[in-house]
Design a protein around this motif. Structure first.
Motif, PDB file in Angstrom:
ATOM      1  N   GLU A  93       0.843  -1.184   0.000  1.00  0.00           N
ATOM      2  CA  GLU A  93       0.000   0.000   0.000  1.00  0.00           C
ATOM      3  C   GLU A  93       0.881   1.238   0.000  1.00  0.00           C
ATOM      4  O   GLU A  93       1.794   1.362   0.813  1.00  0.00           O
ATOM      5  N   GLU A 149       0.771   5.212   0.520  1.00  0.00           N
ATOM      6  CA  GLU A 149       0.031   6.376   0.993  1.00  0.00           C
ATOM      7  C   GLU A 149       0.823   7.612   0.622  1.00  0.00           C
ATOM      8  O   GLU A 149       2.049   7.643   0.772  1.00  0.00           O
ATOM      9  N   SER A 186      -4.318   6.894  -1.403  1.00  0.00           N
ATOM     10  CA  SER A 186      -3.657   5.612  -1.164  1.00  0.00           C
ATOM     11  C   SER A 186      -4.063   4.635  -2.244  1.00  0.00           C
ATOM     12  O   SER A 186      -5.169   4.707  -2.802  1.00  0.00           O
ATOM     13  N   THR A 229      -2.995   0.337  -3.713  1.00  0.00           N
ATOM     14  CA  THR A 229      -2.247  -0.899  -3.508  1.00  0.00           C
ATOM     15  C   THR A 229      -1.653  -1.337  -4.840  1.00  0.00           C
ATOM     16  O   THR A 229      -2.354  -1.361  -5.861  1.00  0.00           O
ATOM     17  N   LYS A 263       1.431  -5.422   2.152  1.00  0.00           N
ATOM     18  CA  LYS A 263       0.062  -5.920   2.263  1.00  0.00           C
ATOM     19  C   LYS A 263       0.005  -7.339   1.687  1.00  0.00           C
ATOM     20  O   LYS A 263      -0.534  -7.571   0.601  1.00  0.00           O
ATOM     21  N   ARG A 280      -9.019   2.830  -4.969  1.00  0.00           N
ATOM     22  CA  ARG A 280      -8.368   3.222  -3.734  1.00  0.00           C
ATOM     23  C   ARG A 280      -7.692   1.991  -3.136  1.00  0.00           C
ATOM     24  O   ARG A 280      -7.835   0.883  -3.655  1.00  0.00           O
ATOM     25  N   ALA A 281      -6.954   2.187  -2.058  1.00  0.00           N
ATOM     26  CA  ALA A 281      -6.212   1.082  -1.455  1.00  0.00           C
ATOM     27  C   ALA A 281      -7.151  -0.066  -1.107  1.00  0.00           C
ATOM     28  O   ALA A 281      -8.265   0.134  -0.638  1.00  0.00           O
ATOM     29  N   SER A 314      -5.032  -5.124  -5.274  1.00  0.00           N
ATOM     30  CA  SER A 314      -3.849  -4.874  -6.081  1.00  0.00           C
ATOM     31  C   SER A 314      -4.125  -5.346  -7.506  1.00  0.00           C
ATOM     32  O   SER A 314      -4.561  -6.484  -7.713  1.00  0.00           O
TER      33      SER A 314
END
Length: 337
Positions: A40, A42, A74, A76, A116, A150-151, A154
């Motif tokens: 992740e 940020e 953020s 991933t 992650k 967004r996070a 992936s």
């Protein structure tokens, strides 16, 4: 641009209140010494700043902030070797996670990277129209897909230039490598058609079924994606059969894919229909910037996408995911749709 994420008025040198101890300043480009895996990112962005990672993947679209304002974003991402296409034909890339600032007026940012290992994944099984191209000018739509999330999930793009349903199954670097990575709950977008120029309908159907069954055997969720159109217009101002990805044997590959999805009861994202509507709606001349042009890229290429085209087609895929209510569509950024 309307800012929907959290806006913070921070001094660049001050860490956010809930900061990780690993925040750092990135100016222009930076590298993180991490092993392969999912991470992740940020970032607190200011000015007109975005982020590309690894093989020119668009991780965060540039924001547009007022002076002194910082926007928290953020996402991933996957770190892998090779960075680009699974064949490794464009080299292994640089070890670790590479981050580059983008945008018309990029400013230094605060950034943190966190492993992650249990991140859910969206795999992309496809060809050059979706691939992670390391070098300019070509871009794939899945190369731009991370910027729409967004996070959370992936985007693992294993699209390969030149791949067909035949070669993606047969070559040990492609599906035999990807299949063991798939975990229960992962979504797998399958878009293979452009290079099935001599594939009969029966073989094409059978190959799609093998890919679907292989994904399901791992507990993954297969999703068929029809191919993007080629920029091939007829005298009537409409796309030709070649533009609509009808192969040399007369097999309408997108139509076959739609039928397989219906028969196998799996989601279908109709990128062919959506890209046809976009291209024909713009017209032959105005739609050329979606592709590579002689004036801008040094080559007229009716199949491969510019960065702008990759982002536009990724947006079509993201909207289709939202409309199909795929589980991971909950992570889509509404401001990007």
């Amino acid at each position: 641009m309307k800012i929907l994420a959290m806006v913070a008025l921070l001094a660049l040198g001050a860490a956010p209140a809930a900061a990780s101890p690993h925040w750092t300043v990135c100016d222009g480009s930076c590298s993180f010494d991490v092993p392969p895996g999912d991470y992740e990112i940020e970032a607190f962005l200011t000015g007109q700043t975005g982020l590309d990672v690894e093989a020119r993947r668009i991780a965060l679209a540039p924001v547009d902030t007022m002076a002194g304002q910082y926007v928290h974003r953020s996402v991933t991402v996957e770190v892998r070797t090779p960075e680009g296409m699974p064949s490794g034909e464009d080299g292994p890339g640089t070890p670790g996670l590479q981050v580059r600032l983008t945008g018309p007026s990029p400013k230094p940012i605060r950034i943190a990277v966190t492993p992650k290992p249990r991140a859910p994944r969206i795999f992309v099984i496809s060809d050059s129209t979706a691939a992670d191209w390391t070098s300019l000018p070509k871009n794939g739509w899945a190369q731009a897909l991370p910027e729409f999330f967004r996070a959370g999930p992936s985007v693992r793009n294993y699209a390969q230039s030149g791949a067909s349903t035949v070669s993606y199954l047969a070559d040990a670097r492609y599906f035999p490598r990807v299949r063991p990575m798939i975990r229960p709950g992962d979504e797998v977008l399958i878009q293979l058609a452009h290079n099935d120029k001599q594939t009969t309908e029966d073989v094409y159907r059978a190959n799609l079924a093998t890919l679907i069954d292989g994904v399901r055997a791992q507990g993954g969720a297969p999703v068929l994606v029809t191919p993007p159109v080629r920029h091939r217009f007829g005298a009537d101002g409409k796309l030709t059969p070649l533009g609509l990805v009808v192969n040399n044997l007369g097999v309408d590959l997108p139509a076959v894919m739609r039928d397989v999805a219906r028969q196998r009861k799996i989601p279908l994202l109709d990128l062919t229909a959506r890209s046809q509507a976009l291209v024909e709606g713009l017209g032959e001349a105005a739609s050329w910037p979606l592709y590579l042009t002689l004036a801008h890229d040094g080559v007229d290429d009716a199949t491969h996408l510019s960065r702008y085209g990759a982002e536009q087609y990724a947006a079509l895929v993201a909207r289709a995911m939202a409309e199909a209510r795929l589980p991971f569509s909950l992570f889509l950024r509404p401001e990007r749709l």
